[in-house]
Design an enzyme around this catalytic site. Sequence first.
Site, PDB file in Angstrom:
ATOM      1  N   LYS A 196       0.854  -1.197   0.000  1.00  0.00           N
ATOM      2  CA  LYS A 196       0.000   0.000   0.000  1.00  0.00           C
ATOM      3  C   LYS A 196       0.889   1.247   0.000  1.00  0.00           C
ATOM      4  CE  LYS A 196      -0.433  -0.144   5.037  1.00  0.00           C
ATOM      5  NZ  LYS A 196      -1.354  -0.103   6.175  1.00  0.00           N
TER       6      LYS A 196
ATOM      7  N   ARG B 114      -9.456   1.123  16.645  1.00  0.00           N
ATOM      8  CA  ARG B 114      -9.552   1.611  15.278  1.00  0.00           C
ATOM      9  C   ARG B 114     -10.576   0.740  14.576  1.00  0.00           C
ATOM     10  NH1 ARG B 114      -4.279   1.914  11.472  1.00  0.00           N
ATOM     11  NH2 ARG B 114      -5.183  -0.057  10.805  1.00  0.00           N
TER      12      ARG B 114
ATOM     13  N   TYR C 142      13.379  31.636   0.001  1.00  0.00           N
ATOM     14  CA  TYR C 142      12.172  32.287   0.511  1.00  0.00           C
ATOM     15  C   TYR C 142      12.239  32.518   2.019  1.00  0.00           C
ATOM     16  CZ  TYR C 142       9.844  31.138  -3.930  1.00  0.00           C
ATOM     17  OH  TYR C 142       9.492  31.039  -5.253  1.00  0.00           O
TER      18      TYR C 142
ATOM     19  N   MET D 241       9.369  24.388  -3.582  1.00  0.00           N
ATOM     20  CA  MET D 241       8.542  23.353  -4.192  1.00  0.00           C
ATOM     21  C   MET D 241       9.364  22.374  -5.013  1.00  0.00           C
ATOM     22  SD  MET D 241       5.137  23.678  -6.587  1.00  0.00           S
ATOM     23  CE  MET D 241       4.210  24.612  -5.386  1.00  0.00           C
TER      24      MET D 241
END
Length: 378
Positions: free
Chosen positions: A39, A135, A271, A319
């Site tokens: 997964k 859960r 930044y 980014m």
Amino acid sequence: MRKKTPLSYIELSKKNLIHNIEQFKNLAKEGTKFSVAIKGNAYGHGQKEIIKILEPYVDYFQIDSVEELELLRKNSAKKALVLGYAQKSDLGKAIELGCVLSVFSLEQVSTLSAMAESVDVRQEINIPIDACFGREGFLLGELPKVFMEIKKCKFIKLSGIYAHFANIENIADFSHAQKQIEEYEKALLKAEKFCFKDLQTHISATSGLLVYEKEKGIHSLIRLGIGVYGMWPSENLKLLYKNKIKLKPVLSWKTKVAQIKILPKGRTVGYGLTYKTKKKTKIAIIPQGYADGLDRRFSNNGFVLIGGTRCEILGRISMNMFVANVTHLSEIKLEDEVVILGRQGKVEITAEEMAKRIDTINYEITMRINSLLPRIVI
């Protein structure tokens, strides 16, 4: 001609992956079956690539969703455990693709039964037990109703009952794990009373195998996850097995130097003006960032490897790029290899080290890596 490599990519060691799963199989009792969790894009490693390597070594692949099942079926017909929630509109697809489906409610059992009957398929299911986990899963008091409903459904086959350990990697205190084991065993006894036989039972992932099952063969299936990828569930377990098992990291994250320049003293970097040079500083621009999965919390708080040495991250992670201090490197050139995660020469940056820096867990580091980055198996 030299083989072209992408600008930025994930390198996967086939040898290390096979080594890791063999370590765990040797630890389990003969005859124990294994599933491997793929997964989350195989914990960030790449679902397709991991499937191709591990298919001969596992009995099941474990996934979370019907969407992941669709991806799996493009590469493998191996039995699949879908342990996440499948919504009503996805149940038909799950039946069509073939899987062992986890069910979360009585309503889901009856809906699934009707759908299976409509296509004349006996759908295999596993029941999750909430054994002091808090859960997903059924509580002990709910099980008689669940078992009675399943008994009525001719097109449903209950093949397994499972649970999850909450903190078994905490070897200093086994009390909660013991409580969970007792609760789970009560659930199995209830299943016996309803004449469910030959069930696949599974509660242990990597830590459960290391702490609880080992060579005992308590349950028929082990769900391996983090350990297969060469990462330890906890530092305590790593120390406990120091001279018994060696896990080898499977994943390396690599890119190349995009630019080199010298900044004068007193110049801000990136930044937010979060770093100012204290002296003349040689920097390298590295073309990866938080869009690629490098957490912004590594801003002024991490290293990369260039030329077999550690280079400090300066300023904010952007980014798609960040800055590294390479003042100490007398020889550095454009497109030199940069290792964000992994080994370069004798120096290594591990997922554990990175996780500690930003107060998270090792497999969040790998799982966050952008799935669009090429995966290259060596």
